[in-house]
Design an enzyme around this catalytic site. Structure first.
Site, PDB file in Angstrom:
ATOM      1  N   HIS A 232     -84.036  33.974  -7.790  1.00  0.00           N
ATOM      2  CA  HIS A 232     -84.626  35.045  -7.060  1.00  0.00           C
ATOM      3  C   HIS A 232     -86.144  35.374  -6.923  1.00  0.00           C
ATOM      4  CE1 HIS A 232     -80.249  36.214  -7.219  1.00  0.00           C
ATOM      5  NE2 HIS A 232     -80.787  36.673  -6.315  1.00  0.00           N
ATOM      6  N   GLU A 475     -69.309  34.431  -2.536  1.00  0.00           N
ATOM      7  CA  GLU A 475     -70.201  33.492  -3.344  1.00  0.00           C
ATOM      8  C   GLU A 475     -69.789  32.812  -4.626  1.00  0.00           C
ATOM      9  OE1 GLU A 475     -74.015  36.192  -3.832  1.00  0.00           O
ATOM     10  OE2 GLU A 475     -72.619  38.004  -4.498  1.00  0.00           O
ATOM     11  N   ASP A 499     -75.319  31.469  -4.656  1.00  0.00           N
ATOM     12  CA  ASP A 499     -74.463  31.592  -5.884  1.00  0.00           C
ATOM     13  C   ASP A 499     -73.125  30.701  -5.760  1.00  0.00           C
ATOM     14  OD1 ASP A 499     -75.502  33.303  -7.937  1.00  0.00           O
ATOM     15  OD2 ASP A 499     -75.190  34.957  -6.423  1.00  0.00           O
ATOM     16  N   CYS A 546     -75.717  34.093   4.278  1.00  0.00           N
ATOM     17  CA  CYS A 546     -77.155  34.639   4.079  1.00  0.00           C
ATOM     18  C   CYS A 546     -77.766  34.077   2.877  1.00  0.00           C
ATOM     19  CB  CYS A 546     -76.825  36.114   4.110  1.00  0.00           C
ATOM     20  SG  CYS A 546     -75.822  36.653   2.501  1.00  0.00           S
TER      21      CYS A 546
HETATM   22  C1  PEP Z   1     -76.449  34.202  -2.517  1.00  0.00           C
HETATM   23  O1  PEP Z   1     -75.984  34.251  -3.702  1.00  0.00           O
HETATM   24  O2  PEP Z   1     -76.266  33.192  -1.731  1.00  0.00           O
HETATM   25  C2  PEP Z   1     -76.986  35.687  -1.863  1.00  0.00           C
HETATM   26  C3  PEP Z   1     -77.252  35.547  -0.679  1.00  0.00           C
HETATM   27  O3  PEP Z   1     -77.314  36.629  -2.887  1.00  0.00           O
HETATM   28  P1  PEP Z   1     -78.349  36.339  -3.887  1.00  0.00           P
HETATM   29  O4  PEP Z   1     -79.366  35.181  -3.776  1.00  0.00           O
HETATM   30  O5  PEP Z   1     -79.193  37.722  -3.884  1.00  0.00           O
HETATM   31  O6  PEP Z   1     -77.686  36.004  -5.149  1.00  0.00           O
HETATM   32 MG    MG Z   2     -75.716  35.972  -4.640  1.00  0.00          MG
END
Ligand code: PEP
Ligand code: MG
Length: 615
Positions: A232, A475, A499, A546
């Site tokens: 992140h 995910e 994820d 996403c």
């Molecule tokens: C993902 O896991 O692809 C996602 C968009 O959520 P995050 O990156 O916030 O875990």
């Molecule tokens: Mg995620």
């Protein structure tokens, strides 16, 4: 430990999981001494672009240490603060110890032993006992007590002219520095909010919350010793459009505050003290990168359609309210993912419904009728809120996080629902549940939403009409493989490929030791995306991607061919992806995806993708 200090600048430095920065971070500029040669250090590209600026060493122990007197009634509280900082430091040394044990051979063992010794010192060394005593005796804050005790011990040991004790000075410094850092680990750490203009932030490690404090108008880039591409922290850096490189071995050992530095977010390297030719070359590259980006922005108002006229909806991911300007500039058709957990970071208390409603309303109003998808709290894993009294389990990525946490502490979910419902009166909004695994979770979350709607109605509060759709993130492999069942419960899907890759491949997305194995092009991940997309289409519900794959133009044709028609990504990536969309023809993209699904491994897939994109 110190033998590598004289590494010649041209010697390649291979990325690895950890280096001796973790036990030798106290090297001061004076200790380093001598002229500063140009040095290239390799790491993992997080991007985008090139950053050139002045080294700002974050958390080196050189930052001013707060010192003040405390009233006698607060002495016990201060002692407790010291004890807690020691506990936190022990946990950190233990985590670092686990990481270094993955290094093969002698260095790993040696480092592990040193870290164990530090852990022991945190449990009751002279340093800790002395600092504790000073708090009571002199009624000073814990940071000051540690600093003074540390200085006294170092002074006493240096005076003894004994090699063994001289070596212990390093240990005292490290343990003291870490204690002070953990004592200072307060919300809104001033260190990162007051970084001088033109700085490149270099750190051993930055948390997503730390990164959120960086102002991209002030900071020119960042590089860290630890970290991985899909962490992140990396996502946050991309959202802020900061050139960034992570997993840079040797970074904190070689860099000195005030040096000139280049962060190459495309190649994944850091150049310390570039010579005039290198600097000029990088200035050119930076200028051309910015030119290309400006040119791409001309695409802002052209439609995102393939050559044969199929629309691909491009939306933006948002972590921080401040990003909304960049979202508007990028030509995003909406916000496909608001990571609401960032409202919970860098603060002492939980955000109220009013605060959250205000933040969401602001986003929705800025988007002027374009949809905004707000994801409920995805805390846990590496994203831990300071305000939430949250105990990460032994395996946080598999623990009580995201929707599991929301369904356990339903008051958190209710507050978020209330905030989203209020904000949705100002424009179209959708609610997205993270980390869903079962249909039961969706039903439970929907039932709570119905209750919140009912109580708002009973209280005579205005409600959006229609109510926001409730969707789920796909995910977790379990969710992808039961997407047909989930599609009967959910109003839409958002595929979180970050994820999904982590869980499908059993690879911690934040761990630089296995970062080279993290590959969203693994056939298993692509099949999961394909299956989930097909299930959504069969059920007639919208589906988007996403995760970070969405913002990679190399993968646009593949995702299109797999059936995806909505992509949500960091705002800066939208123009390049749109350019790619406009070159696609549906038929060839479908054939491309079909061929790729037949491949045995990520290597073959990557090669085919290159051929397709270059052709
Ligand atoms: C993902 O896991 O692809 C996602 C968009 O959520 P995050 O990156 O916030 O875990
Ligand atoms: Mg995620």
């Amino acid at each position: 430990m110190r033998t590598r200090r004289g590494r010649p600048p041209t010697e390649p430095v291979a990325p690895c999981s950890i280096d001796d920065d973790d036990v030798d971070p106290l090297l001061t500029a004076e200790e380093a001494g001598g002229p500063a040669p140009m040095m290239r250090l390799d790491g993992v590209a997080v991007g985008p672009g090139v950053g050139i600026g002045t080294v700002y060493l974050h958390d080196t122990g050189l930052a001013p240490i707060p010192e003040y007197r405390i009233p006698s009634g607060l002495v016990e509280r201060e002692r407790l603060r010291l004890a807690k900082a020691a506990d936190r430091s022990i946990a950190e040394f233990r985590a670092l110890g686990q990481k270094v044990r993955t290094l093969s051979g002698g260095p790993g063992e040696e480092l592990a032993c040193i870290l164990e010794a530090y852990e022991q010192m945190m449990r009751g060394s002279r340093l800790l006992r002395g600092a504790d005593r000073r708090i009571g005796e002199f009624r000073v804050n814990a940071e000051a007590a540690v600093r003074v005790e540390m200085a006294e011990l170092i002074g006493a040991f240096s005076a003894m002219d004994d090699d063994y004790l001289a070596a212990r000075i390093e240990d005292i410094r490290e343990v003291g520095r870490r204690l002070i850092r953990n004592l200072n680990r307060r919300p809104r750490q001033p260190g990162l909010t007051t970084v001088p203009r033109g700085s490149i932030v270099l750190a051993e490690e930055l948390s997503p919350a730390d990164t959120a404090l960086l102002n991209p108008r002030v900071v020119g880039g960042l590089a860290t010793t630890l970290g991985a591409r899909e962490s992140h922290t990396a996502i946050m850096a991309r959202s802020l459009a900061l050139p960034a490189v992570v997993a840079v071995t040797g970074l904190m050992r070689h860099a000195r505050a005030g040096d000139t530095v280049v962060v190459d977010g495309a190649k994944g390297c850091v150049i310390l003290n570039p010579d005039p030719d290198t600097l000029a070359w990088y200035r050119n590259r930076r200028a051309s990168f910015l030119r290309t980006r400006r040119n791409l922005l001309r695409l802002r108002d052209v439609p995102s359609v393939t050559r044969d006229g199929v629309a691909v909806h491009l939306q933006a991911n948002v972590e921080l309210p401040a990003e909304v300007e960049a979202v508007l500039q990028s030509g995003a058709e909406g916000i496909g993912l608001v990571r609401s957990e960032f409202l919970y970071m860098n603060r002492d208390c939980l955000p109220t419904a009013d605060e959250q409603a205000a933040a969401f309303t602001d986003l929705i109003q800025h988007m002027k009728g374009r949809p905004v998808t707000i994801r409920t709290l995805d805390l846990g894993g590496e994203k831990l809120g300071d305000a939430l009294d949250f105990k990460a389990g032994a395996n946080p990525a598999l623990g009580l996080r995201a929707v599991r946490l929301s369904l356990t502490r339903t008051e958190l979910l209710r507050i978020q629902y209330e905030a989203i419902l209020r904000a949705a009166c100002h424009g179209p909004a959708r609610i997205l549940l993270p980390m869903v695994c079962t249909t039961d979770e969706v039903r439970a979350a929907r039932a709570i939403l119905a209750e919140v709607v009912e109580s708002a109605r009973a209280a005579g509060q205005p409600l959006p009409d229609p109510l926001p759709p409730l969707g789920v993130m796909i995910e977790v492999p379990a969710a992808a493989l039961s997407a047909d069942a989930l599609a009967r419960e959910a109003d839409f899907f958002a595929i979180g490929t970050n994820d999904l890759t982590q869980y499908a491949l059993a690879i911690d997305r934040t761990d630089e030791a296995v970062a080279h194995l993290y590959d969203p092009l693994h056939p298993a991940v692509l099949r999961l995306i394909h299956f989930a997309t097909g299930a959504a289409q069969a059920a007639g519900i919208p589906v988007s991607v996403c995760g970070e794959m969405a913002g990679d133009p190399r993968l646009t044709a593949l995702l299109f061919g797999l059936g995806v028609r909505e992509l949500s990504m960091a705002a800066f990536a939208i123009p390049a992806v749109k350019q790619r969309v406009r070159r696609i023809s549906s038929h060839t993209a479908r054939e491309h995806a079909h061929r790729i699904l037949g491949q045995p491994d990520a290597g073959h897939i990557a090669a085919l993708i290159d051929v397709f994109n270059d052709g």
